[in-house]
Design a protein around this motif. Structure first.
Motif, PDB file in Angstrom:
ATOM      1  N   ALA A 202       0.820  -1.209   0.000  1.00 50.45           N
ATOM      2  CA  ALA A 202       0.000   0.000   0.000  1.00 50.45           C
ATOM      3  C   ALA A 202       0.856   1.261   0.000  1.00 50.45           C
ATOM      4  CB  ALA A 202      -0.922  -0.029   1.222  1.00 50.45           C
ATOM      5  N   TYR A 203       2.018   1.224   0.698  1.00 48.41           N
ATOM      6  CA  TYR A 203       2.791   2.470   0.752  1.00 48.41           C
ATOM      7  C   TYR A 203       3.404   2.835  -0.597  1.00 48.41           C
ATOM      8  CZ  TYR A 203       6.418  -1.009   1.667  1.00 48.41           C
ATOM      9  OH  TYR A 203       7.229  -2.102   1.588  1.00 48.41           O
ATOM     10  N   THR A 206       0.751   4.773  -2.232  1.00 42.87           N
ATOM     11  CA  THR A 206       0.778   6.145  -1.739  1.00 42.87           C
ATOM     12  C   THR A 206       1.847   6.951  -2.460  1.00 42.87           C
ATOM     13  OG1 THR A 206       0.198   5.283   0.431  1.00 42.87           O
ATOM     14  CG2 THR A 206       0.907   7.564   0.338  1.00 42.87           C
ATOM     15  N   LYS A 210       1.601  10.271  -4.808  1.00 39.33           N
ATOM     16  CA  LYS A 210       2.310  11.520  -4.512  1.00 39.33           C
ATOM     17  C   LYS A 210       3.076  12.030  -5.722  1.00 39.33           C
ATOM     18  CE  LYS A 210       4.736  10.388  -0.717  1.00 39.33           C
ATOM     19  NZ  LYS A 210       5.486  10.530   0.543  1.00 39.33           N
ATOM     20  N   ARG A 224      14.200  -0.753   0.853  1.00 35.79           N
ATOM     21  CA  ARG A 224      14.547  -0.825   2.271  1.00 35.79           C
ATOM     22  C   ARG A 224      13.604  -1.770   3.018  1.00 35.79           C
ATOM     23  NH1 ARG A 224      15.580   4.368   6.091  1.00 35.79           N
ATOM     24  NH2 ARG A 224      15.482   3.245   8.054  1.00 35.79           N
ATOM     25  N   ASN A 225      12.329  -1.775   2.617  1.00 30.65           N
ATOM     26  CA  ASN A 225      11.385  -2.702   3.236  1.00 30.65           C
ATOM     27  C   ASN A 225      11.661  -4.144   2.834  1.00 30.65           C
ATOM     28  OD1 ASN A 225       9.080  -1.323   4.795  1.00 30.65           O
ATOM     29  ND2 ASN A 225       9.418   0.007   3.036  1.00 30.65           N
ATOM     30  N   LEU A 298      17.605  -0.790   9.630  1.00 30.05           N
ATOM     31  CA  LEU A 298      16.702  -0.753   8.482  1.00 30.05           C
ATOM     32  C   LEU A 298      15.256  -0.577   8.893  1.00 30.05           C
ATOM     33  CD1 LEU A 298      18.063  -3.521   6.122  1.00 30.05           C
ATOM     34  CD2 LEU A 298      17.875  -1.086   5.635  1.00 30.05           C
ATOM     35  N   PRO A 300      12.763   0.645  11.813  1.00 24.98           N
ATOM     36  CA  PRO A 300      12.637   1.318  13.114  1.00 24.98           C
ATOM     37  C   PRO A 300      11.686   0.605  14.074  1.00 24.98           C
ATOM     38  CG  PRO A 300      11.468   2.521  11.403  1.00 24.98           C
ATOM     39  CD  PRO A 300      12.255   1.455  10.711  1.00 24.98           C
ATOM     40  N   ARG A 301      10.888  -0.338  13.553  1.00 23.02           N
ATOM     41  CA  ARG A 301       9.974  -1.045  14.458  1.00 23.02           C
ATOM     42  C   ARG A 301      10.702  -2.096  15.279  1.00 23.02           C
ATOM     43  NH1 ARG A 301       6.018  -2.626   9.772  1.00 23.02           N
ATOM     44  NH2 ARG A 301       8.083  -2.826   8.879  1.00 23.02           N
TER      45      ARG A 301
ATOM     46  N   SER B 103      -0.881   0.857   6.700  1.00 20.56           N
ATOM     47  CA  SER B 103      -0.197   0.168   5.610  1.00 20.56           C
ATOM     48  C   SER B 103       0.112   1.113   4.457  1.00 20.56           C
ATOM     49  CB  SER B 103      -1.015  -1.031   5.128  1.00 20.56           C
ATOM     50  OG  SER B 103      -2.212  -0.586   4.562  1.00 20.56           O
ATOM     51  N   HIS B 104      -0.542   2.257   4.425  1.00 24.85           N
ATOM     52  CA  HIS B 104      -0.260   3.194   3.336  1.00 24.85           C
ATOM     53  C   HIS B 104       0.856   4.175   3.657  1.00 24.85           C
ATOM     54  CE1 HIS B 104      -4.026   1.701   1.582  1.00 24.85           C
ATOM     55  NE2 HIS B 104      -3.488   2.083   0.449  1.00 24.85           N
ATOM     56  N   LEU B 105       1.387   4.110   4.877  1.00 29.24           N
ATOM     57  CA  LEU B 105       2.576   4.895   5.188  1.00 29.24           C
ATOM     58  C   LEU B 105       3.761   3.939   5.179  1.00 29.24           C
ATOM     59  CD1 LEU B 105       1.107   7.039   8.083  1.00 29.24           C
ATOM     60  CD2 LEU B 105       2.042   7.952   5.971  1.00 29.24           C
ATOM     61  N   ASN B 106       4.888   4.395   4.658  1.00 29.56           N
ATOM     62  CA  ASN B 106       6.061   3.532   4.609  1.00 29.56           C
ATOM     63  C   ASN B 106       6.616   3.352   6.027  1.00 29.56           C
ATOM     64  OD1 ASN B 106       8.543   2.281   4.076  1.00 29.56           O
ATOM     65  ND2 ASN B 106       8.621   3.217   2.052  1.00 29.56           N
ATOM     66  N   PRO B 107       6.679   2.095   6.510  1.00 24.85           N
ATOM     67  CA  PRO B 107       7.037   1.873   7.920  1.00 24.85           C
ATOM     68  C   PRO B 107       8.464   2.246   8.282  1.00 24.85           C
ATOM     69  CG  PRO B 107       6.914  -0.210   6.747  1.00 24.85           C
ATOM     70  CD  PRO B 107       6.379   0.830   5.822  1.00 24.85           C
ATOM     71  N   VAL B 108       9.368   2.344   7.299  1.00 23.43           N
ATOM     72  CA  VAL B 108      10.778   2.498   7.652  1.00 23.43           C
ATOM     73  C   VAL B 108      11.301   3.931   7.507  1.00 23.43           C
ATOM     74  CG1 VAL B 108      11.263   0.098   7.105  1.00 23.43           C
ATOM     75  CG2 VAL B 108      11.637   1.840   5.366  1.00 23.43           C
ATOM     76  N   TYR B 109      10.435   4.861   7.147  1.00 16.27           N
ATOM     77  CA  TYR B 109      10.873   6.258   7.087  1.00 16.27           C
ATOM     78  C   TYR B 109      10.056   7.097   8.061  1.00 16.27           C
ATOM     79  CZ  TYR B 109      13.342   4.869   2.880  1.00 16.27           C
ATOM     80  OH  TYR B 109      14.187   4.239   2.008  1.00 16.27           O
ATOM     81  N   TRP B 113       9.808  12.879   6.902  1.00 18.06           N
ATOM     82  CA  TRP B 113      10.448  12.636   5.612  1.00 18.06           C
ATOM     83  C   TRP B 113       9.401  12.351   4.539  1.00 18.06           C
ATOM     84  CZ3 TRP B 113      10.663   8.778   1.987  1.00 18.06           C
ATOM     85  CH2 TRP B 113      11.701   8.855   1.052  1.00 18.06           C
ATOM     86  N   GLN B 114       8.380  11.565   4.899  1.00 14.25           N
ATOM     87  CA  GLN B 114       7.381  11.169   3.906  1.00 14.25           C
ATOM     88  C   GLN B 114       6.512  12.337   3.468  1.00 14.25           C
ATOM     89  OE1 GLN B 114       5.503   7.238   4.408  1.00 14.25           O
ATOM     90  NE2 GLN B 114       6.753   6.982   6.201  1.00 14.25           N
ATOM     91  N   ILE B 115       6.231  13.233   4.414  1.00 17.65           N
ATOM     92  CA  ILE B 115       5.419  14.393   4.034  1.00 17.65           C
ATOM     93  C   ILE B 115       6.264  15.351   3.197  1.00 17.65           C
ATOM     94  CG2 ILE B 115       4.131  16.364   4.923  1.00 17.65           C
ATOM     95  CD1 ILE B 115       3.436  14.589   7.353  1.00 17.65           C
ATOM     96  N   TYR B 152       8.118   7.575  13.603  1.00 13.13           N
ATOM     97  CA  TYR B 152       7.745   6.639  12.553  1.00 13.13           C
ATOM     98  C   TYR B 152       6.246   6.337  12.635  1.00 13.13           C
ATOM     99  CZ  TYR B 152      12.712   6.041  11.896  1.00 13.13           C
ATOM    100  OH  TYR B 152      14.019   6.275  11.624  1.00 13.13           O
ATOM    101  N   HIS B 154       4.435   3.773  13.055  1.00 14.63           N
ATOM    102  CA  HIS B 154       3.885   2.872  14.073  1.00 14.63           C
ATOM    103  C   HIS B 154       3.783   3.530  15.443  1.00 14.63           C
ATOM    104  CE1 HIS B 154       8.217   2.313  14.804  1.00 14.63           C
ATOM    105  NE2 HIS B 154       7.870   1.958  16.018  1.00 14.63           N
TER     106      HIS B 154
END
Lengths: 304, 539
Positions: A202-203, A206, A210, A224-225, A298, A300-301, B103-109, B113-115, B152, B154
């Motif tokens: 999904a990202y 997005t 954009k 990266r994911n 890689l 952050p979670r 899920s529509h936001l990138n989890p690792v940035y 940064w994303q905005i 981030y 999450h």
């Protein structure tokens, strides 16, 4: 993080000790080194003397306790064969292997990730089919066969590259190339699969909405994911190389730790076997830590 | 013909799948002007999102194919533009937000940064974008905007994430904002806040807002005009009021009459003695009090609804009751015994009596088992209920009881629709002849018309089999139609409990009142009144 590292260190120390016990007693099963190092007609006295010198007369358990006692002082014992501290021989071999592994895995990582990511971007396209075909062959080809064919082709028939040994840059080409093929094939497959699912996520949608271009979508958003499973496989493959690429090192007469281990086993050079195993085990422990740290960087979670 | 800002004309999209070609949308036309809010209303599979995806070039081709039509934006046809030209428009002039912001936001940035990226991609310098991002986060009402940019996805709650998505979409002040089910995954109170935010931003910037939704309440709250879609076609269009009060097409009529919250409320008096009593139940996870001193009574043949926002402890209560998790303190009396103290053998017997139906039947039914196996598995575990030779007959009976057919027992879950799968899950629960069924958001994932059918089924089974339900839900209109009594929870505590009419008509607690006020009515006039009342209260 500190606590995590501490726990890992303790766990690794325990398994290292288990490994030492296992290898120490197993290697004694290969026989008495005296038979190997003294002539067949050596006198009983000189045999006795040899045994006494290398501490082979003590009961096995006593030998083990002595060995552990020396280990605590970082004394890995003397090599019977080489007349030098076992650890010196091992570290020399290991530095060769480490260089070989770093060069090979560096190339593999860069190539597999680039080609895998590009293949995933256009699934079923010409590039994807080509990359999949090549990687499948690479992942399934036996390296000893490739090594021999490469020597026949490039060294014997064409005369472009030396057959074995070290010395010039050209000596590195064949070993690196042969060791490159299998991990390249494997990792490319993992990158491709992991990227395909990342690109469907999904990202990425997005990012498209954009107005982000294709290249940043592949290499910034998705890659990266997609790297987490890839790193696991890279670690796995790197560990195999660090252990000494025994077959390839032997074929190319490359003085690495893998060849040293095989030689020491054949020569019943117990202290060298043990030192080699401990050094490579420690290296793999360090590498696993690095992989865990890479995970946390890689994603952050992930926090330890 | 006057020029519209965004004008979709005669759009048809096919998807070529392994099972053949699916006509996702056929000959769809709609338009959107500056300063107006258009809703596309439809159930799942109606194709309501497809035309919006086409606007933003988000349809993968293949398997998708745009077979006909044009999409005019400012008079230029998007479909004939180069990919580069469309990227110039995406994010800058047309932006989109989605249903599930996590899920529509990138989890690792970082979210900052994303905005920023939206702005950087379209030519803003990185540091200017950073300053602007902090401003945007302040505008969408995120606490501590300076700190938030470094975090981030999450690390935010669901509502905050949707605010982040909105900030990202609005970064370049687009002319059109497309919102695809923007509040579906959110709690009612958060939903109300997000809709209010979208509304005020839309008024402020004068952009055109397209809302894609399945929820009549959302349409009533926010939309000026509405387009109703069914099976890939537009069946009705008009102003939101017109369509609600005077629907022309049979499908629209069905959809409106299926909307929950319109039926008669239960007047059912409770029996003399509760069959199940929980007292002083407490459960903590670390420092988090999931359940704090909870009391609950369930009477024979009644439906007790537990309502509350996410994190209020609704589902934890169910898990404790079924001993899927262990309570820290308290007791649960059922048939003279404390469920929390049962031995494994007694627990095994008790499990027959209390069964559960989960939210997502796709996940709770094993995809590799046939329906026959799924249902009869209960008797493998509890062989005393039914001898094996009678299993096939009884499975057929159960399937018919829940409105399916006997021959369905040879199929696998993936061959059924969502509503049918939930019926299978109910049949599975009934196989053990339970006295209590715990429904954890059992109808939340279903379309309204299907939802109404499943609720009807539960109603009928309750009377036929003398069942009691614990009905966990966040959707208040459904609860209003179905429950006998309601228990309102907040942060692990019981806020209030009472008969459904009392809770809905004269709630005692502020929390309940807020919850009810935030829930949306499908009637645009009722929503307009509520909006006016809210404005008055705010002044």
């Amino acid at each position: 993080m500190k606590q995590f590292l501490g726990k890992r260190a303790v766990a690794s120390a325990v398994s290292l000790l288990g490994l030492v016990v296992l290898v120490f007693f197993l290697s004694r099963l290969t026989g008495d080194p005296t038979d190997l190092y003294l002539p067949v007609d050596a006198s009983v006295e000189s045999r006795e003397q040899f045994r006494e010198l290398h501490g082979l007369n003590d009961p096995l358990v006593m030998q083990f306790v002595n060995y552990l006692g020396d280990l605590v002082r970082f004394d890995f014992g003397e090599s019977i064969r080489r007349n030098e501290p076992a650890i010196d021989a091992v570290l020399r071999g290991f530095s060769w292997t480490l260089t070989l592994a770093v060069i090979t895995m560096g190339l593999v990582t860069v190539c597999a990730i680039t080609f895998g990511a590009l293949a995933a971007f256009n699934v079923g396209g010409r590039f994807d089919r080509f990359a999949t075909f090549v990687s499948l062959i690479g992942a399934s080809a036996p390296d000893f066969w490739i090594a021999i064919v490469a020597i026949v082709l490039f060294s014997v028939n064409l005369g472009w590259l030396p057959t074995s040994g070290t010395g010039t840059v050209w000596h590195w080409v064949l070993p690196v190339a042969v060791l490159f093929i299998r991990p390249f094939g494997l990792i490319l497959q993992v990158v491709r699969g992991s990227m395909i699912s990342a690109l469907q996520s999904a990202y990425v949608k997005t990012a498209r909405a954009k107005g982000v271009g294709n290249r940043p979508i592949i290499f910034v958003h998705a890659l990266r994911n997609a790297m987490l499973p890839v790193i696991t496989v890279i670690g796995d493959q790197a560990a195999a190389l660090l252990n000494g690429a025994v077959v390839v090192e032997t074929i190319f007469g490359f003085p690495g730790v893998g060849k040293l281990m095989i030689d020491s086993i054949l020569q019943r050079d117990f202290t060298v076997i043990l030192a080699a195993i401990m050094v490579t085990a420690f290296a793999i422990f360090l590498m696993n830590i690095l992989i865990d740290i890479a995970y946390a960087i890689l994603d952050p979670r992930i926090r330890y | 013909m006057p020029d519209h800002l965004l004008d979709v004309r005669n759009l048809s999209v096919d998807f070529h799948t392994a099972r053949g070609t699916v006509h996702a949308v056929r000959d769809v036309s709609w338009h959107l002007d500056r300063g107006e809010v258009l809703a596309i209303l439809g159930e799942s599979g109606s194709g309501k999102s497809v035309s919006a995806s086409a606007v933003l070039d988000l349809i993968d081709c293949p398997p998708g194919e745009i077979t006909s039509g044009e999409i005019l934006f400012d008079g230029r046809n998007l479909l004939t533009m180069s990919a580069d030209a469309r990227r110039q428009i995406n994010g800058k002039r047309i932006a989109m937000i989605f249903q599930d912001p996590l899920s529509h936001l990138n989890p690792v940035y970082t979210v900052g940064w994303q905005i920023e990226e939206t702005m950087v991609v379209h030519g803003t310098a990185r540091d200017a974008a950073r300053r602007e991002t902090v401003e945007l986060l302040r505008k969408v009402g995120l606490p501590d905007p300076e700190g938030a940019v470094e975090k981030y996805p999450h690390q935010f709650s669901g509502g905050q994430r949707q605010r982040l998505m909105i900030a990202m979409a609005l970064a370049l002040k687009p002319d059109v904002l497309i919102a695809d089910e923007p509040t579906t995954a959110l709690d009612v109170t958060v939903q109300a806040q997000i809709l209010a935010l979208l509304q005020s931003l839309q008024k402020e910037t004068g952009m055109g807002l397209l809302i894609i939704t399945h929820d009549l309440g959302v349409v009533a709250e926010i939309a000026h005009r509405v387009v109703v879609m069914n099976e890939g076609e537009i069946v009705e269009r008009g102003s939101a009021r017109e369509v609600y009060h005077n629907p022309q097409h049979a499908y629209t009529k069905k959809l409106i009459s299926a909307a929950p919250g319109q039926g008669a409320m239960s007047e059912g008096g409770q029996g003399p003695e509760p069959m199940l009593s929980m007292r002083g139940v407490t459960k903590t996870y670390g420092a988090f009090h999931a359940i704090d001193d909870l009391d609950l009574d369930l009477y024979p043949n009644e439906t007790l609804a537990i309502v509350g926002e996410s994190g209020s402890g609704k589902s934890t209560t169910a898990k404790l009751l079924l001993r899927l998790e262990e309570a820290d303190a308290g007791e649960a009396h059922y048939e003279g015994r404390d469920i929390f103290k049962l031995s494994p053998k007694e627990l095994y017997e008790m499990r027959r009596d209390i069964q559960m139906v989960f939210q997502d039947p796709t996940q709770s039914l094993n995809p590799r088992m046939s329906v026959y196996k799924i249902i009869s598995e209960a008797w493998v575990i509890h062989p005393e209920i039914l001898p094996k030779p009678r299993w096939r007959e009884r499975v057929a009976e159960l399937l018919e009881q829940v409105g399916l057919e006997a021959e369905h027992m040879y199929r696998h879950p993936h061959q059924f629709s969502g509503g049918q799968r939930q019926r299978i899950a109910i049949a599975r629960a009934l196989a053990l002849e339970p006295r209590i069924i715990v429904c954890d958001e059992a109808v939340s994932a279903l379309d309204v018309s299907i939802q109404a059918q499943v609720i009807d089924l539960l109603h009928r089974l309750k009377d036929e089999l003398n069942l009691s339900y614990i009905f966990i839900a966040h959707d208040l209109p459904v609860v209003r139609d179905f429950a006998d009594r309601v228990l309102v929870m907040q942060k692990g505590k019981v806020v209030e409990v009472g008969p459904v009419r009392q809770i809905f008509e004269s709630p005692r607690e502020d929390y309940t009142r807020n919850l009810l006020a935030a829930s949306l009515d499908p009637d645009p006039d009722v929503q307009a009144e509520r909006r006016a009342a809210r404005l008055e209260a705010a002044q």
